[in-house]
Design an enzyme around this catalytic site. Sequence first.
Site, PDB file in Angstrom:
ATOM      1  N   LYS A 154       0.866  -1.193   0.000  1.00  0.00           N
ATOM      2  CA  LYS A 154       0.000   0.000   0.000  1.00  0.00           C
ATOM      3  C   LYS A 154       0.896   1.234   0.000  1.00  0.00           C
ATOM      4  O   LYS A 154       2.033   1.170   0.482  1.00  0.00           O
ATOM      5  CB  LYS A 154      -0.870   0.009   1.274  1.00  0.00           C
ATOM      6  CG  LYS A 154      -2.058   0.937   1.207  1.00  0.00           C
ATOM      7  CD  LYS A 154      -3.252   0.249   0.593  1.00  0.00           C
ATOM      8  CE  LYS A 154      -4.435   1.174   0.456  1.00  0.00           C
ATOM      9  NZ  LYS A 154      -5.599   0.450  -0.091  1.00  0.00           N
TER      10      LYS A 154
ATOM     11  N   GLY B 124     -25.957   2.388   1.438  1.00  0.00           N
ATOM     12  CA  GLY B 124     -25.136   3.058   0.430  1.00  0.00           C
ATOM     13  C   GLY B 124     -25.586   2.694  -0.967  1.00  0.00           C
ATOM     14  O   GLY B 124     -25.792   1.527  -1.283  1.00  0.00           O
TER      15      GLY B 124
ATOM     16  N   GLY C 222     -22.964  -0.501  -3.785  1.00  0.00           N
ATOM     17  CA  GLY C 222     -24.372  -0.743  -3.454  1.00  0.00           C
ATOM     18  C   GLY C 222     -25.262  -0.894  -4.680  1.00  0.00           C
ATOM     19  O   GLY C 222     -26.128  -1.785  -4.731  1.00  0.00           O
TER      20      GLY C 222
HETATM   21  P1  NAD Z   1     -19.166   5.424  -3.351  1.00  0.00           P
HETATM   22  O1  NAD Z   1     -18.545   6.730  -2.971  1.00  0.00           O
HETATM   23  O2  NAD Z   1     -19.394   5.129  -4.779  1.00  0.00           O
HETATM   24  O3  NAD Z   1     -20.597   5.294  -2.618  1.00  0.00           O
HETATM   25  C1  NAD Z   1     -20.787   5.499  -1.269  1.00  0.00           C
HETATM   26  C2  NAD Z   1     -22.275   5.592  -0.982  1.00  0.00           C
HETATM   27  O4  NAD Z   1     -22.461   5.671   0.427  1.00  0.00           O
HETATM   28  C3  NAD Z   1     -22.991   6.782  -1.578  1.00  0.00           C
HETATM   29  O5  NAD Z   1     -24.222   6.369  -2.142  1.00  0.00           O
HETATM   30  C4  NAD Z   1     -23.287   7.678  -0.375  1.00  0.00           C
HETATM   31  O6  NAD Z   1     -24.491   8.400  -0.536  1.00  0.00           O
HETATM   32  C5  NAD Z   1     -23.476   6.610   0.688  1.00  0.00           C
HETATM   33  N1  NAD Z   1     -23.368   7.146   2.044  1.00  0.00           N
HETATM   34  C6  NAD Z   1     -22.572   8.125   2.529  1.00  0.00           C
HETATM   35  N2  NAD Z   1     -22.863   8.348   3.826  1.00  0.00           N
HETATM   36  C7  NAD Z   1     -23.867   7.504   4.158  1.00  0.00           C
HETATM   37  C8  NAD Z   1     -24.613   7.290   5.332  1.00  0.00           C
HETATM   38  N3  NAD Z   1     -24.399   7.987   6.425  1.00  0.00           N
HETATM   39  N4  NAD Z   1     -25.552   6.302   5.307  1.00  0.00           N
HETATM   40  C9  NAD Z   1     -25.811   5.585   4.207  1.00  0.00           C
HETATM   41  N5  NAD Z   1     -25.145   5.782   3.058  1.00  0.00           N
HETATM   42  C10 NAD Z   1     -24.188   6.726   3.031  1.00  0.00           C
HETATM   43  O7  NAD Z   1     -18.271   4.313  -2.640  1.00  0.00           O
HETATM   44  P2  NAD Z   1     -18.087   2.782  -3.064  1.00  0.00           P
HETATM   45  O8  NAD Z   1     -16.996   2.699  -4.069  1.00  0.00           O
HETATM   46  O9  NAD Z   1     -19.408   2.211  -3.348  1.00  0.00           O
HETATM   47  O10 NAD Z   1     -17.482   2.166  -1.717  1.00  0.00           O
HETATM   48  C11 NAD Z   1     -18.298   1.879  -0.602  1.00  0.00           C
HETATM   49  C12 NAD Z   1     -17.520   1.058   0.409  1.00  0.00           C
HETATM   50  O11 NAD Z   1     -17.035  -0.141  -0.218  1.00  0.00           O
HETATM   51  C13 NAD Z   1     -16.289   1.709   1.018  1.00  0.00           C
HETATM   52  O12 NAD Z   1     -16.153   1.226   2.332  1.00  0.00           O
HETATM   53  C14 NAD Z   1     -15.153   1.180   0.177  1.00  0.00           C
HETATM   54  O13 NAD Z   1     -13.918   1.198   0.870  1.00  0.00           O
HETATM   55  C15 NAD Z   1     -15.631  -0.239  -0.038  1.00  0.00           C
HETATM   56  N6  NAD Z   1     -15.013  -0.882  -1.203  1.00  0.00           N
HETATM   57  C16 NAD Z   1     -15.209  -0.396  -2.457  1.00  0.00           C
HETATM   58  C17 NAD Z   1     -14.637  -1.042  -3.546  1.00  0.00           C
HETATM   59  C18 NAD Z   1     -14.867  -0.559  -4.953  1.00  0.00           C
HETATM   60  O14 NAD Z   1     -14.393  -1.218  -5.893  1.00  0.00           O
HETATM   61  N7  NAD Z   1     -15.609   0.509  -5.180  1.00  0.00           N
HETATM   62  C19 NAD Z   1     -13.838  -2.184  -3.343  1.00  0.00           C
HETATM   63  C20 NAD Z   1     -13.672  -2.671  -2.043  1.00  0.00           C
HETATM   64  C21 NAD Z   1     -14.275  -2.011  -0.985  1.00  0.00           C
END
Ligand code: NAD
Length: 368
Positions: free
Chosen positions: A73, A178, A183
């Site tokens: 990382k 989310g 999501g």
């Molecule tokens: P993103 O920024 O695309 O989406 C995040 C979502 O969370 C948004 O819809 C936002 O409105 C919502 N959100 C924010 N605050 C909130 C609250 N208080 N209650 C409910 N919803 C809320 O992010 P993402 O890429 O979907 O990532 C989400 C999680 O998954 C993170 O923890 C990230 O580390 C993890 N993750 C993502 C990936 C990836 O490929 N995108 C891979 C591994 C892990």
Amino acid sequence: MRKEDEFGFEKVIEVYDQKTGMQGVCVIHNTARGPGKGGIRMEPDVTVEEVMGLARAMTWKNAMADLPFGGAKSGIKADPKKMTPEQKEAHMRAFARKIREVIPGEYIAGPDMNTTEKEMSQFADEVGTPKACTGKPSSEGGLPHELGSTGFGVAICTRVAVKHMGKDLHGMTVAIEGFGNVGTFAMKFLEQWGAKVVAVSDSKGTIYSKDGLKYADLMKIKSEKGTVTAAKGEKLDAAKLFELPVDILIPGARPDVINKGNVANVKAKILSEAANLPAKYDVEQVLMKKGVVVLPDFVANAGGVISSYCETMGWKADAMFKVVEEKISANTKIMLERTKDNDTRKAAMDIAKERVRDAMVMRGWLAK
Ligand code: NAD
């Protein structure tokens, strides 16, 4: 505190560039299974200890996903909100130059907090090879997050667990925290496979409908009104989502959302961890003791790293989806078969450590 053990850390490279003032760290935890793979985050308060913890977690995640990658990382200590695009680019390029000698043999980068395909393009350009990182723009052979590999993987992992429990996904109720990258795709695929998503939240709150919500409706409403809470249904607080009477709960946004304060109210039978660290291990154990099947984050949300591997192989989206399905299905099954006392995280960690240890023995780094 640094905690070296039989697995690592192999290298902690702290760098400083006098011209730009760039300060960064690249941590390579273990490369027995292949080059250390992990993203570069840019944050004003990033610390060496934080990056070390994340590098170690990547070793287990990549091994559990059964990829030929080790764990690593990087962090650049800078505030992207206070930088011009030119300054940000200068920092990325300076960081690439300073760690060039470990790329791509010991380290392959990727995007993380505050770094995107644009920064990956600059990083690869500076190092002089597209092999330097994943998450590049599709014009450079990248497989963007927008394809939905992580959400798809979460849905696959959930489907395998349901089958393992001898149940049918058809008609099972789901709540998803989310409606971002992870999501939305988790909902899309679970709905396609017959599950009934009854609740979805975003930063504005939760929308709940016992009759079920539809993916296409929520996508439309989110783009028009900016929030899923404008959809037809009962509007609840964002936190209420975790306590709803559903079969499957998918935390997919923030860390620590299930905690000592609300764990007793969780009614779901499957916790599918799409976000990173949505519950600490001691909180997960409370659920495990109640019989909840916990699908740990580093197993359920590995679709993204699997997609990165496909990018390094030069494969296209179709092949990537197949590989995500195969790997997540196989690894979820192995974990569930190995699970004792319903402690899935321990089973997954044991498998990951065994895989890394075997590779180290093979290389002669450890005695058998
Ligand atoms: P993103 O920024 O695309 O989406 C995040 C979502 O969370 C948004 O819809 C936002 O409105 C919502 N959100 C924010 N605050 C909130 C609250 N208080 N209650 C409910 N919803 C809320 O992010 P993402 O890429 O979907 O990532 C989400 C999680 O998954 C993170 O923890 C990230 O580390 C993890 N993750 C993502 C990936 C990836 O490929 N995108 C891979 C591994 C892990």
